[in-house]
Design an enzyme around this catalytic site. Structure first.
Site, PDB file in Angstrom:
ATOM      1  CB  THR A 283      -6.641  -0.279  -1.389  1.00 45.85           C
ATOM      2  OG1 THR A 283      -6.084  -0.674  -0.139  1.00 45.85           O
ATOM      3  CG2 THR A 283      -8.158  -0.283  -1.298  1.00 45.85           C
ATOM      4  N   GLY A 284      -3.848  -2.035  -2.261  1.00 44.79           N
ATOM      5  CA  GLY A 284      -2.401  -2.005  -2.500  1.00 44.79           C
ATOM      6  C   GLY A 284      -2.110  -2.393  -3.942  1.00 44.79           C
TER       7      GLY A 284
ATOM      8  CG  ASP B 296      -1.239  -5.255   0.162  1.00 40.25           C
ATOM      9  OD1 ASP B 296      -2.402  -5.359  -0.284  1.00 40.25           O
ATOM     10  OD2 ASP B 296      -0.754  -4.182   0.546  1.00 40.25           O
TER      11      ASP B 296
ATOM     12  CG  ASP C 282      -8.156 -11.271   3.470  1.00 46.30           C
ATOM     13  OD1 ASP C 282      -7.849 -10.660   4.523  1.00 46.30           O
ATOM     14  OD2 ASP C 282      -9.270 -11.211   2.953  1.00 46.30           O
ATOM     15  CB  VAL C 283      -3.702  -9.919   7.305  1.00 37.93           C
ATOM     16  CG1 VAL C 283      -2.432  -9.776   6.497  1.00 37.93           C
ATOM     17  CG2 VAL C 283      -4.473  -8.622   7.327  1.00 37.93           C
TER      18      VAL C 283
ATOM     19  CE1 TYR D 283      -9.058   3.072   8.050  1.00 36.93           C
ATOM     20  CE2 TYR D 283      -9.489   5.256   8.915  1.00 36.93           C
ATOM     21  CZ  TYR D 283      -8.599   4.314   8.464  1.00 36.93           C
ATOM     22  OH  TYR D 283      -7.261   4.606   8.420  1.00 36.93           O
TER      23      TYR D 283
ATOM     24  N   GLY E  97       0.823  -1.214   0.000  1.00 40.20           N
ATOM     25  CA  GLY E  97       0.000   0.000   0.000  1.00 40.20           C
ATOM     26  C   GLY E  97       0.852   1.257   0.000  1.00 40.20           C
TER      27      GLY E  97
ATOM     28  CE  LYS F 114      -0.119 -15.064  23.630  1.00 37.62           C
ATOM     29  NZ  LYS F 114      -0.443 -16.342  22.978  1.00 37.62           N
TER      30      LYS F 114
END
Ligand code: UDP
Length: 311
Positions: free
Chosen positions: A37-38, A33, A58-59, A147, A12, A107
């Site tokens: 949008t990136g 990513d 996709d995270v 958002y 991005g 973590k």
């Protein structure tokens, strides 16, 4: 020492500049990513670098990489009001589920976790400038709620991991940032105005243009984030330029710098559009010894030069 860093949203606008920053400082960088949008064009200059790798992922669904990590930076999200209106559910998911996955990865790796939060947590602020102690004025069910609330949830989740698991975390509240690699169709004020001005199309100011924003050039933002992740500060900490301008002034400046003959026209103000926005950066000045250095005209000139190459 930050030797290996994973950056979500690495293709991005901000993410790709952060990739450049950490590579320049000698670290290995993994960019993740999903490219909604990136764009690969933001990182194509890095692909041959042996210290850089890219994972299309996709995270919100799963996030794991082999090997050690010192820092996980969660910068993935649609970030323009147009984009989060177009992708409301991915915006909510990446702020909520994506933050959870990124925290879990940090973590597991005993890495520092850094969150890209936003001035949108202050909503349409009743306090100007906004200090970090202000709790904000957000409409949870308005078009920006997807958002704003995702980022507020992300901050809450990050603090819960910090308190419950004792994890080192860093929360940056990022104010309006502009620069090369913003998309021409991004929909935010600066790329819209530059694209319109260079194409000789009407420059669309929403409302009467009296609403204000404070614009940070991307290199200043990257410097602030870099200092934050190398500091011991949990935050949240505002990273933004305190020079506040009206949108009409910003439009006029861009028209002048592009020597455009475009007309400035006025369009309907979007729902819940914040009337003012300006960071109080006393905390960043004190704790990070950081303040922006790039003047608006200089930053705009560099951004306009970039837009000329892509238009
Ligand atoms: N804006 C505008 N014309 C445009 C795009 C945006 O006048 O073509 C205004 C928008 O209404 C807001 C400000 O510019 O008041 C900044 O909008 P942007 O989308 O850049 O980011 P925001 O700060 O609202 O998240």
């Amino acid at each position: 020492m930050i030797k290996r860093v994973l950056i979500t949203g690495g293709a991005g606008f901000l993410g790709s500049h952060l990739c450049d920053n950490f590579l320049k400082k000698g670290a290995k960088v993994i960019a993740v990513d999903n490219l909604i949008t990136g764009s690969m064009s933001n990182i194509e200059h890095l692909i041959k670098n042996p210290r850089f790798s890219f994972i299309k992922l996709d995270v919100t669904s799963y996030l794991h990489v082999p090997g050690p990590l010192d820092l996980v930076m969660h910068f993935a999200s649609p970030a323009s009001p147009i984009d989060y209106a177009r992708w409301p559910i991915p915006t909510l998911k990446v702020g909520a589920l994506g933050t959870h996955k990124a925290l879990g990865l940090a973590k597991d790796k005993k890495a520092i976790f850094a969150l890209a939060s936003t001035s949108e947590v202050y909503g349409d602020p009743e306090v100007n400038p906004q200090p970090e102690t202000y709790w904000g004025n957000v409409n949870p069910i308005g078009p920006r709620g997807v958002y704003d609330e995702a980022k507020r949830f992300a901050e809450a989740m990050t603090m819960a991991y910090h308190r419950y698991h004792g994890m080192p975390v860093r929360i940056a509240r990022i104010f309006n940032t502009y620069g090369p690699r913003m998309r021409t169709e991004d929909g935010r004020a600066v790329p819209n105005f530059i694209t319109q001005a260079l194409r000789g199309k009407p420059i669309t100011v929403y409302g009467d243009g009296s609403q204000t924003r404070s614009l940070t050039y991307v290199s200043d933002l990257v410097d602030g984030i870099d200092r934050l992740v190398r500091s011991k500060e949990t935050g949240p900490i505002n990273i933004g330029n305190p020079v506040e301008m009206t949108l009409l002034e910003i439009a006029e400046t861009i028209k002048r710098l592009t020597r455009s003959r475009s007309k400035i026209v006025f369009k309907k103000l979007p729902v819940d559009d914040p009337k003012v926005r300006r960071p109080d950066i006393a905390l960043a000045r004190k704790k990070l010894k950081w303040a922006p250095t790039v003047q608006l005209e200089e930053g705009l000139k560099r951004t306009i030069a970039y837009f000329r190459t892509v238009l």
